[in-house]
Scaffold this motif. Sequence first.
Motif, PDB file in Angstrom:
ATOM      1  N   LYS A   1       0.768  -1.224   0.144  1.00 23.10           N
ATOM      2  CA  LYS A   1      -0.159  -0.074   0.059  1.00 23.10           C
ATOM      3  C   LYS A   1       0.787   1.304   0.102  1.00 23.10           C
ATOM      4  CE  LYS A   1      -3.897  -2.178   2.550  1.00 23.10           C
ATOM      5  NZ  LYS A   1      -3.199  -3.514   2.759  1.00 23.10           N
ATOM      6  N   PRO A   2       0.485   2.398  -0.419  1.00 22.96           N
ATOM      7  CA  PRO A   2       1.271   3.899  -0.531  1.00 22.96           C
ATOM      8  C   PRO A   2       1.619   4.022   1.090  1.00 22.96           C
ATOM      9  CG  PRO A   2      -0.715   3.872  -1.739  1.00 22.96           C
ATOM     10  CD  PRO A   2      -0.786   2.491  -1.241  1.00 22.96           C
ATOM     11  N   GLU A   3       2.767   4.255   1.003  1.00 19.09           N
ATOM     12  CA  GLU A   3       3.253   4.641   2.457  1.00 19.09           C
ATOM     13  C   GLU A   3       2.575   5.708   3.224  1.00 19.09           C
ATOM     14  OE1 GLU A   3       7.559   6.060   4.481  1.00 19.09           O
ATOM     15  OE2 GLU A   3       7.454   4.290   2.849  1.00 19.09           O
ATOM     16  N   SER A   4       2.099   6.679   2.326  1.00 16.73           N
ATOM     17  CA  SER A   4       1.420   7.926   2.873  1.00 16.73           C
ATOM     18  C   SER A   4      -0.258   7.181   3.717  1.00 16.73           C
ATOM     19  CB  SER A   4       0.922   8.716   1.854  1.00 16.73           C
ATOM     20  OG  SER A   4       0.150   8.044   0.652  1.00 16.73           O
TER      21      SER A   4
ATOM     22  N   VAL B   1      10.001   0.272  11.983  1.00 19.18           N
ATOM     23  CA  VAL B   1       9.798   0.758  10.627  1.00 19.18           C
ATOM     24  C   VAL B   1       8.468   0.699  10.072  1.00 19.18           C
ATOM     25  CG1 VAL B   1      10.759   0.401   8.147  1.00 19.18           C
ATOM     26  CG2 VAL B   1      12.433   0.804  10.242  1.00 19.18           C
ATOM     27  N   VAL B   2       7.959   1.592   9.330  1.00 12.39           N
ATOM     28  CA  VAL B   2       6.686   1.533   8.592  1.00 12.39           C
ATOM     29  C   VAL B   2       7.173   1.811   7.055  1.00 12.39           C
ATOM     30  CG1 VAL B   2       4.499   2.409   8.088  1.00 12.39           C
ATOM     31  CG2 VAL B   2       5.285   2.055  10.334  1.00 12.39           C
ATOM     32  N   THR B   3       7.159   0.821   6.229  1.00 11.44           N
ATOM     33  CA  THR B   3       7.388   0.785   4.876  1.00 11.44           C
ATOM     34  C   THR B   3       6.254   0.429   3.886  1.00 11.44           C
ATOM     35  OG1 THR B   3       9.744   0.204   5.285  1.00 11.44           O
ATOM     36  CG2 THR B   3       9.069   0.395   2.977  1.00 11.44           C
ATOM     37  N   GLY B   4       6.074   1.401   2.922  1.00 12.34           N
ATOM     38  CA  GLY B   4       5.012   1.287   2.005  1.00 12.34           C
ATOM     39  C   GLY B   4       5.678   1.595   0.639  1.00 12.34           C
ATOM     40  N   SER B   5       4.563   1.532  -0.534  1.00 10.41           N
ATOM     41  CA  SER B   5       5.228   1.956  -1.781  1.00 10.41           C
ATOM     42  C   SER B   5       5.293   3.343  -1.918  1.00 10.41           C
ATOM     43  CB  SER B   5       4.102   1.429  -2.726  1.00 10.41           C
ATOM     44  OG  SER B   5       3.953  -0.039  -2.691  1.00 10.41           O
ATOM     45  N   PRO B   6       6.279   3.871  -2.523  1.00 10.15           N
ATOM     46  CA  PRO B   6       6.372   5.353  -2.956  1.00 10.15           C
ATOM     47  C   PRO B   6       5.201   5.832  -3.799  1.00 10.15           C
ATOM     48  CG  PRO B   6       7.747   4.103  -4.445  1.00 10.15           C
ATOM     49  CD  PRO B   6       7.202   2.945  -3.463  1.00 10.15           C
ATOM     50  N   PRO B   7       5.181   7.184  -3.616  1.00  9.23           N
ATOM     51  CA  PRO B   7       3.969   7.946  -4.461  1.00  9.23           C
ATOM     52  C   PRO B   7       4.293   7.572  -6.103  1.00  9.23           C
ATOM     53  CG  PRO B   7       5.500   9.522  -3.377  1.00  9.23           C
ATOM     54  CD  PRO B   7       5.962   8.257  -2.909  1.00  9.23           C
ATOM     55  N   VAL B   8       5.378   7.612  -6.401  1.00  4.14           N
ATOM     56  CA  VAL B   8       5.717   7.171  -7.966  1.00  4.14           C
ATOM     57  C   VAL B   8       6.421   5.833  -7.871  1.00  4.14           C
ATOM     58  CG1 VAL B   8       5.572   9.670  -8.506  1.00  4.14           C
ATOM     59  CG2 VAL B   8       7.682   8.866  -7.957  1.00  4.14           C
TER      60      VAL B   8
ATOM     61  N   ASP C   1       6.617   1.964  -9.851  1.00  2.00           N
ATOM     62  CA  ASP C   1       5.784   0.741  -9.750  1.00  2.00           C
ATOM     63  C   ASP C   1       6.504  -0.400  -9.107  1.00  2.00           C
ATOM     64  OD1 ASP C   1       4.004  -1.449 -10.152  1.00  2.00           O
ATOM     65  OD2 ASP C   1       4.539  -1.892 -12.114  1.00  2.00           O
ATOM     66  N   TRP C   2       6.463  -0.158  -7.724  1.00  2.00           N
ATOM     67  CA  TRP C   2       7.422  -1.153  -6.891  1.00  2.00           C
ATOM     68  C   TRP C   2       6.627  -2.717  -6.666  1.00  2.00           C
ATOM     69  CZ3 TRP C   2       9.867   0.931  -1.952  1.00  2.00           C
ATOM     70  CH2 TRP C   2      10.958   1.724  -2.269  1.00  2.00           C
ATOM     71  N   SER C   3       7.381  -3.559  -6.809  1.00  2.00           N
ATOM     72  CA  SER C   3       6.868  -5.152  -6.348  1.00  2.00           C
ATOM     73  C   SER C   3       7.052  -5.284  -4.879  1.00  2.00           C
ATOM     74  CB  SER C   3       8.011  -6.078  -7.589  1.00  2.00           C
ATOM     75  OG  SER C   3       9.095  -6.228  -6.621  1.00  2.00           O
ATOM     76  N   LYS C   4       6.549  -6.366  -4.563  1.00  2.00           N
ATOM     77  CA  LYS C   4       6.531  -6.879  -3.036  1.00  2.00           C
ATOM     78  C   LYS C   4       8.029  -6.751  -2.655  1.00  2.00           C
ATOM     79  CE  LYS C   4       4.971  -7.625   0.989  1.00  2.00           C
ATOM     80  NZ  LYS C   4       3.721  -6.726   1.552  1.00  2.00           N
ATOM     81  N   ALA C   5       8.861  -7.382  -3.605  1.00  3.88           N
ATOM     82  CA  ALA C   5      10.271  -7.650  -3.240  1.00  3.88           C
ATOM     83  C   ALA C   5      11.026  -6.287  -3.076  1.00  3.88           C
ATOM     84  CB  ALA C   5      10.973  -8.533  -4.491  1.00  3.88           C
TER      85      ALA C   5
END
Length: 199
Positions: free
Chosen positions: A34-37, A54-61, A63-67
Amino acid sequence: EPVGKFENMAAPGMADLCARLKARGYVLALASSKPESLCVPICEKFGFTPSLAVVTGSPPVGDWSKADVIRETMRRLELREAHKPEILMVGDRKFDVLGAKACGIACAGVEFFGYAAPGELAESGAVAVVRTPEELEQFILTHSMRKKRRRPWGAASFRRFGIQPTVSASRTSGRVRPSPVRSAVRMGSMGTARYILLP
Protein backbone atom coordinates in the motif's frame (compact mmCIF):
# COMPACT_ATOMS: atom_id res chain seq x y z
CA GLU A 1 -6.52 9.82 -1.20
CA PRO A 2 -9.01 6.94 -0.98
CA VAL A 3 -12.08 7.47 1.15
CA GLY A 4 -12.61 5.04 3.99
CA LYS A 5 -9.02 4.13 4.81
CA PHE A 6 -10.02 3.87 8.47
CA GLU A 7 -13.20 1.91 7.80
CA ASN A 8 -11.33 -1.40 7.65
CA MET A 9 -10.90 -3.45 10.79
CA ALA A 10 -7.47 -4.37 12.12
CA ALA A 11 -6.76 -8.10 12.06
CA PRO A 12 -8.13 -9.49 15.35
CA GLY A 13 -5.42 -9.93 17.96
CA MET A 14 -2.56 -8.63 15.81
CA ALA A 15 -1.90 -5.37 17.67
CA ASP A 16 -1.63 -7.26 20.96
CA LEU A 17 0.56 -9.93 19.35
CA CYS A 18 2.91 -7.27 17.99
CA ALA A 19 3.19 -5.70 21.42
CA ARG A 20 4.03 -9.06 23.00
CA LEU A 21 6.65 -9.85 20.38
CA LYS A 22 8.28 -6.44 20.81
CA ALA A 23 8.37 -6.99 24.57
CA ARG A 24 10.20 -10.28 23.93
CA GLY A 25 12.87 -8.44 21.96
CA TYR A 26 11.73 -9.00 18.38
CA VAL A 27 12.14 -6.17 15.88
CA LEU A 28 8.93 -5.65 13.91
CA ALA A 29 8.40 -3.67 10.75
CA LEU A 30 5.65 -3.11 8.22
CA ALA A 31 6.47 -4.00 4.61
CA SER A 32 3.28 -3.16 2.73
CA SER A 33 2.52 -2.69 -0.94
CA LYS A 34 0.00 0.00 0.00
CA PRO A 35 1.16 3.61 -0.42
CA GLU A 36 3.29 4.63 2.53
CA SER A 37 1.23 7.79 2.91
CA LEU A 38 -1.69 5.51 3.88
CA CYS A 39 0.31 2.99 5.91
CA VAL A 40 1.57 5.51 8.47
CA PRO A 41 -1.82 6.89 9.61
CA ILE A 42 -3.46 3.44 9.48
CA CYS A 43 -0.79 1.99 11.77
CA GLU A 44 -1.26 4.92 14.14
CA LYS A 45 -5.05 4.57 14.10
CA PHE A 46 -5.11 0.87 14.95
CA GLY A 47 -2.34 0.89 17.55
CA PHE A 48 0.50 -0.79 15.63
CA THR A 49 2.93 2.13 15.54
CA PRO A 50 4.40 1.66 19.05
CA SER A 51 5.43 -1.88 18.12
CA LEU A 52 6.99 -1.05 14.76
CA ALA A 53 10.59 -0.01 14.22
CA VAL A 54 9.88 0.89 10.59
CA VAL A 55 6.76 1.52 8.49
CA THR A 56 7.46 0.95 4.80
CA GLY A 57 5.00 1.25 1.94
CA SER A 58 5.13 1.91 -1.76
CA PRO A 59 6.39 5.33 -2.89
CA PRO A 60 4.02 7.85 -4.50
CA VAL A 61 5.64 7.30 -7.90
CA GLY A 62 7.05 4.15 -9.44
CA ASP A 63 5.79 0.60 -9.75
CA TRP A 64 7.31 -1.27 -6.81
CA SER A 65 7.00 -5.02 -6.47
CA LYS A 66 6.62 -6.68 -3.08
CA ALA A 67 10.30 -7.61 -3.25
CA ASP A 68 11.16 -3.91 -3.69
CA VAL A 69 9.18 -3.04 -0.56
CA ILE A 70 10.89 -5.80 1.43
CA ARG A 71 14.34 -4.68 0.28
CA GLU A 72 13.56 -1.09 1.29
CA THR A 73 12.34 -2.28 4.69
CA MET A 74 15.58 -4.22 5.17
CA ARG A 75 17.58 -1.15 4.13
CA ARG A 76 15.82 1.01 6.72
CA LEU A 77 16.45 -1.62 9.38
CA GLU A 78 20.10 -1.76 8.25
CA LEU A 79 19.81 -5.48 7.55
CA ARG A 80 22.30 -7.14 5.25
CA GLU A 81 22.76 -10.50 3.60
CA ALA A 82 24.03 -12.04 6.83
CA HIS A 83 20.78 -11.11 8.60
CA LYS A 84 18.50 -12.96 6.18
CA PRO A 85 18.35 -16.19 8.25
CA GLU A 86 16.97 -14.05 11.11
CA ILE A 87 14.14 -12.47 9.08
CA LEU A 88 10.61 -13.85 8.79
CA MET A 89 8.02 -12.29 6.52
CA VAL A 90 4.38 -12.73 7.51
CA GLY A 91 2.12 -12.76 4.47
CA ASP A 92 -1.58 -12.90 3.64
CA ARG A 93 -1.17 -13.16 -0.17
CA LYS A 94 1.04 -15.07 -2.57
CA PHE A 95 2.79 -11.81 -3.43
CA ASP A 96 4.20 -11.68 0.10
CA VAL A 97 5.48 -15.23 -0.17
CA LEU A 98 6.98 -14.74 -3.63
CA GLY A 99 8.46 -11.36 -2.70
CA ALA A 100 10.10 -12.85 0.38
CA LYS A 101 11.46 -15.72 -1.71
CA ALA A 102 12.94 -13.26 -4.21
CA CYS A 103 14.72 -11.56 -1.30
CA GLY A 104 16.01 -14.84 0.11
CA ILE A 105 13.93 -14.86 3.29
CA ALA A 106 11.22 -17.16 4.64
CA CYS A 107 7.52 -16.32 4.75
CA ALA A 108 4.80 -17.69 7.02
CA GLY A 109 1.30 -17.41 5.57
CA VAL A 110 -1.72 -16.26 7.56
CA GLU A 111 -5.35 -17.12 6.81
CA PHE A 112 -7.08 -15.16 9.58
CA PHE A 113 -6.89 -11.92 7.60
CA GLY A 114 -6.38 -10.92 3.98
CA TYR A 115 -7.89 -12.24 0.78
CA ALA A 116 -5.84 -15.29 -0.17
CA ALA A 117 -7.69 -17.99 -2.04
CA PRO A 118 -7.77 -21.46 -0.43
CA GLY A 119 -4.38 -23.10 -0.87
CA GLU A 120 -2.77 -19.97 -2.34
CA LEU A 121 -0.20 -19.45 0.41
CA ALA A 122 0.90 -23.06 0.63
CA GLU A 123 1.17 -23.40 -3.14
CA SER A 124 3.30 -20.25 -3.29
CA GLY A 125 5.83 -21.75 -0.91
CA ALA A 126 4.98 -20.44 2.58
CA VAL A 127 7.01 -22.31 5.20
CA ALA A 128 3.81 -22.64 7.26
CA VAL A 129 0.19 -21.51 7.07
CA VAL A 130 -1.46 -20.40 10.31
CA ARG A 131 -5.12 -19.73 11.02
CA THR A 132 -5.09 -17.65 14.20
CA PRO A 133 -2.87 -15.04 15.91
CA GLU A 134 -2.09 -17.69 18.53
CA GLU A 135 -0.79 -20.10 15.88
CA LEU A 136 1.32 -17.34 14.37
CA GLU A 137 2.80 -16.48 17.75
CA GLN A 138 3.53 -20.13 18.47
CA PHE A 139 5.24 -20.53 15.11
CA ILE A 140 7.44 -17.46 15.65
CA LEU A 141 8.42 -18.51 19.16
CA THR A 142 9.03 -22.10 18.08
CA HIS A 143 11.02 -20.91 15.07
CA SER A 144 13.34 -19.21 17.54
CA MET A 145 13.55 -22.18 19.90
CA ARG A 146 14.41 -24.58 17.07
CA LYS A 147 17.53 -22.67 15.99
CA LYS A 148 19.80 -25.70 16.11
CA ARG A 149 17.48 -28.05 14.28
CA ARG A 150 19.28 -29.36 11.17
CA ARG A 151 16.46 -31.24 9.50
CA PRO A 152 13.36 -29.71 7.88
CA TRP A 153 10.20 -29.86 9.90
CA GLY A 154 7.87 -32.71 9.07
CA ALA A 155 4.08 -32.50 9.16
CA ALA A 156 3.98 -34.06 12.64
CA SER A 157 6.30 -31.37 14.02
CA PHE A 158 3.99 -28.58 12.84
CA ARG A 159 0.79 -30.32 13.92
CA ARG A 160 2.20 -30.74 17.43
CA PHE A 161 1.85 -26.96 17.72
CA GLY A 162 -1.49 -26.78 15.89
CA ILE A 163 0.07 -25.34 12.74
CA GLN A 164 -0.90 -26.39 9.23
CA PRO A 165 2.26 -27.49 7.36
CA THR A 166 2.84 -26.87 3.69
CA VAL A 167 2.84 -30.27 2.01
CA SER A 168 2.67 -31.57 -1.51
CA ALA A 169 -0.20 -33.63 -2.84
CA SER A 170 2.13 -36.56 -3.54
CA ARG A 171 2.03 -39.50 -1.17
CA THR A 172 4.17 -42.59 -0.91
CA SER A 173 2.92 -45.61 0.97
CA GLY A 174 0.19 -43.51 2.51
CA ARG A 175 2.65 -41.00 4.01
CA VAL A 176 2.52 -37.26 3.35
CA ARG A 177 5.71 -36.13 1.63
CA PRO A 178 6.99 -32.61 2.43
CA SER A 179 6.89 -30.30 -0.56
CA PRO A 180 10.14 -29.32 -2.31
CA VAL A 181 9.80 -25.85 -0.82
CA ARG A 182 9.37 -27.27 2.67
CA SER A 183 12.38 -29.55 2.23
CA ALA A 184 14.52 -26.65 1.08
CA VAL A 185 13.80 -24.62 4.23
CA ARG A 186 15.90 -25.86 7.10
CA MET A 187 15.46 -24.36 10.53
CA GLY A 188 19.21 -24.55 11.08
CA SER A 189 19.99 -22.45 8.01
CA MET A 190 17.20 -19.98 8.82
CA GLY A 191 18.60 -19.45 12.30
CA THR A 192 16.68 -17.61 15.00
CA ALA A 193 13.85 -15.36 13.82
CA ARG A 194 14.58 -11.93 15.21
CA TYR A 195 13.10 -9.59 12.61
CA ILE A 196 9.41 -9.90 11.74
CA LEU A 197 8.07 -8.16 8.64
CA LEU A 198 4.31 -7.65 8.43
CA PRO A 199 2.27 -7.21 5.23
